[in-house]
Design a protein around this motif. Structure first.
Motif, PDB file in Angstrom:
ATOM      1  N   CYS A 110      46.061  45.348  37.429  1.00  0.00           N
ATOM      2  CA  CYS A 110      45.293  45.039  38.635  1.00  0.00           C
ATOM      3  C   CYS A 110      46.139  45.282  39.872  1.00  0.00           C
ATOM      4  O   CYS A 110      45.703  45.928  40.828  1.00  0.00           O
ATOM      5  CB  CYS A 110      44.816  43.589  38.579  1.00  0.00           C
ATOM      6  SG  CYS A 110      43.959  43.024  40.066  1.00  0.00           S
ATOM      7  N   ARG A 111      47.359  44.765  39.878  1.00  0.00           N
ATOM      8  CA  ARG A 111      48.245  44.932  41.029  1.00  0.00           C
ATOM      9  C   ARG A 111      48.639  46.395  41.204  1.00  0.00           C
ATOM     10  O   ARG A 111      48.777  46.878  42.334  1.00  0.00           O
ATOM     11  CB  ARG A 111      49.483  44.059  40.864  1.00  0.00           C
ATOM     12  CG  ARG A 111      49.177  42.563  40.837  1.00  0.00           C
ATOM     13  CD  ARG A 111      50.426  41.725  40.738  1.00  0.00           C
ATOM     14  NE  ARG A 111      51.211  41.820  41.957  1.00  0.00           N
ATOM     15  CZ  ARG A 111      52.435  41.319  42.074  1.00  0.00           C
ATOM     16  NH1 ARG A 111      53.010  40.715  41.048  1.00  0.00           N
ATOM     17  NH2 ARG A 111      53.081  41.432  43.210  1.00  0.00           N
ATOM     18  N   PHE A 112      48.805  47.106  40.067  1.00  0.00           N
ATOM     19  CA  PHE A 112      49.160  48.530  40.142  1.00  0.00           C
ATOM     20  C   PHE A 112      48.045  49.342  40.794  1.00  0.00           C
ATOM     21  O   PHE A 112      48.306  50.190  41.658  1.00  0.00           O
ATOM     22  CB  PHE A 112      49.439  49.070  38.726  1.00  0.00           C
ATOM     23  CG  PHE A 112      49.540  50.567  38.667  1.00  0.00           C
ATOM     24  CD1 PHE A 112      50.686  51.219  39.127  1.00  0.00           C
ATOM     25  CD2 PHE A 112      48.500  51.334  38.158  1.00  0.00           C
ATOM     26  CE1 PHE A 112      50.778  52.606  39.082  1.00  0.00           C
ATOM     27  CE2 PHE A 112      48.582  52.713  38.114  1.00  0.00           C
ATOM     28  CZ  PHE A 112      49.733  53.352  38.573  1.00  0.00           C
ATOM     29  N   VAL A 113      46.799  49.088  40.398  1.00  0.00           N
ATOM     30  CA  VAL A 113      45.664  49.823  40.970  1.00  0.00           C
ATOM     31  C   VAL A 113      45.551  49.560  42.462  1.00  0.00           C
ATOM     32  O   VAL A 113      45.338  50.476  43.262  1.00  0.00           O
ATOM     33  CB  VAL A 113      44.350  49.422  40.251  1.00  0.00           C
ATOM     34  CG1 VAL A 113      43.142  49.997  40.981  1.00  0.00           C
ATOM     35  CG2 VAL A 113      44.370  49.908  38.819  1.00  0.00           C
ATOM     36  N   PHE A 114      45.710  48.314  42.845  1.00  0.00           N
ATOM     37  CA  PHE A 114      45.616  47.963  44.262  1.00  0.00           C
ATOM     38  C   PHE A 114      46.737  48.624  45.058  1.00  0.00           C
ATOM     39  O   PHE A 114      46.520  49.140  46.156  1.00  0.00           O
ATOM     40  CB  PHE A 114      45.667  46.439  44.423  1.00  0.00           C
ATOM     41  CG  PHE A 114      45.063  45.950  45.705  1.00  0.00           C
ATOM     42  CD1 PHE A 114      43.706  45.710  45.793  1.00  0.00           C
ATOM     43  CD2 PHE A 114      45.843  45.754  46.825  1.00  0.00           C
ATOM     44  CE1 PHE A 114      43.131  45.271  46.973  1.00  0.00           C
ATOM     45  CE2 PHE A 114      45.295  45.314  48.017  1.00  0.00           C
ATOM     46  CZ  PHE A 114      43.926  45.081  48.089  1.00  0.00           C
ATOM     47  N   LYS A 115      47.937  48.602  44.498  1.00  0.00           N
ATOM     48  CA  LYS A 115      49.093  49.207  45.173  1.00  0.00           C
ATOM     49  C   LYS A 115      48.914  50.717  45.280  1.00  0.00           C
ATOM     50  O   LYS A 115      49.225  51.340  46.309  1.00  0.00           O
ATOM     51  CB  LYS A 115      50.362  48.893  44.383  1.00  0.00           C
ATOM     52  CG  LYS A 115      51.645  49.499  44.937  1.00  0.00           C
ATOM     53  CD  LYS A 115      52.164  48.724  46.116  1.00  0.00           C
ATOM     54  CE  LYS A 115      53.533  49.219  46.527  1.00  0.00           C
ATOM     55  NZ  LYS A 115      54.100  48.480  47.673  1.00  0.00           N
ATOM     56  N   LEU A 116      48.392  51.341  44.227  1.00  0.00           N
ATOM     57  CA  LEU A 116      48.198  52.793  44.215  1.00  0.00           C
ATOM     58  C   LEU A 116      47.176  53.230  45.249  1.00  0.00           C
ATOM     59  O   LEU A 116      47.370  54.227  45.953  1.00  0.00           O
ATOM     60  CB  LEU A 116      47.746  53.246  42.816  1.00  0.00           C
ATOM     61  CG  LEU A 116      47.408  54.738  42.657  1.00  0.00           C
ATOM     62  CD1 LEU A 116      48.673  55.578  42.825  1.00  0.00           C
ATOM     63  CD2 LEU A 116      46.768  54.994  41.299  1.00  0.00           C
TER      64      LEU A 116
END
Length: 296
Positions: A110-116
């Protein structure tokens, strides 16, 4: 949102509270809506005491939004879903996001998608409420922001060459005339905001007629979401806003535009002054004329 929704909100607040003016505070998309209202409907500047733009989404030349770096592809894909809403606020969306961002096995994803997609760090404390944070918006709004980032100026929606001719009378969408915004504007920006960069904010302030102040958030870790989610924002952002509101003064032009209220207030002040004068003025003493013959 700016010309219709925000206009209706301002009218409703003034009508309901009998106030003369409002303060507008807009974060991100809200800052864009406030700028659109006051540039497209200049008469509303007389109804606004001050405007606080918190990293407004009107300066996106160097934005970290992933889709903004592929404008042609993004516009082509989003156009397919033009009548739809991104992340609609309904039970299905809430359940899906909660499962993805509150499940221990999915938190990192979840955090990776948001950061990306946004280049913004989703703080761990935001995860339990992330489904309530994302209120959704229509696809057209996202297309508009990508267009602004691609064109590198605060422009109206691009309907294509033929569509622009019909709507605007020219082949390209015109820019919003922010010189029409005469109400004092306070700009906030943050060093760690990857969505709306500080350099872009400082650059666009040159296009505004009445910039009261440009304020850098005093926190090097402060990002785009922190304005509305981080408890610390009360100290580093909203305390400053309240202080500026407290020092705001009534513009003389406001009295001209609202002369009926001004006359009524002046009349009340005069009546109060007369009442105080007659209540506390020294009483006149009676004077007697002395006849010297009587004294003798």
């Amino acid at each position: 949102m700016g010309v219709y929704d925000l206009k209706a909100s301002v009218d409703y607040i003034l009508l309901t509270t009998n106030a003369f003016k409002v303060h507008l505070i807009g974060h991100s998309m809200g800052g864009a809506a406030a700028s659109i209202l006051l540039s497209e409907l200049p008469s509303y500047n007389s109804k606004v005491e001050s405007v606080f733009l918190l990293s407004p989404a009107i300066a996106l030349e160097h934005t970290g939004l992933l889709l903004a770096h592929y404008p042609t592809l993004a516009d082509y894909v989003l156009k397919i879903f033009d009548e739809m809403e991104i992340i609609p606020y309904n039970d299905n969306s809430l359940i899906l996001i909660d499962q993805m961002c509150n499940n221990p096995k999915m938190i990192k994803f979840c955090r990776f998608v948001f950061k990306l997609t946004t280049k913004t760090e989703l703080r761990p404390e935001y995860l339990p409420n992330v489904s309530r944070i994302l209120g959704g918006a229509c696809v057209k709004v996202f297309r508009h922001f990508i267009q602004i980032a691609n064109k590198k100026y605060f422009s109206k929606f691009d309907y294509g060459r033929e569509g622009n001719k019909v709507i605007y009378g020219q082949e390209t969408p015109p820019s919003y005339n922010t010189k029409n915004i005469t109400a004092p504007v306070y700009f906030f920006h943050a060093d760690n905001d990857a969505m709306v960069m500080s350099s872009d904010i400082i650059e666009i302030t040159r296009q505004f007629a009445n910039v009261a102040e440009i304020i850098r958030v005093n926190d090097k870790t402060f990002n785009h979401l922190d304005y509305v989610l981080l408890p610390k924002s009360k100290k580093v952002v909203f305390k400053t806003i309240i202080a500026r509101m407290s020092h705001s003064k009534i513009d003389p032009d406001f009295l001209v535009d609202n002369w009926e209220h001004a006359v009524l207030i002046l009349g009340i002040i005069v009546l109060i002054a007369l009442f105080i004068y007659y209540m506390f003025k020294p009483r006149a003493t009676r004077r007697y004329k002395i006849n010297h013959s009587d004294v003798e």
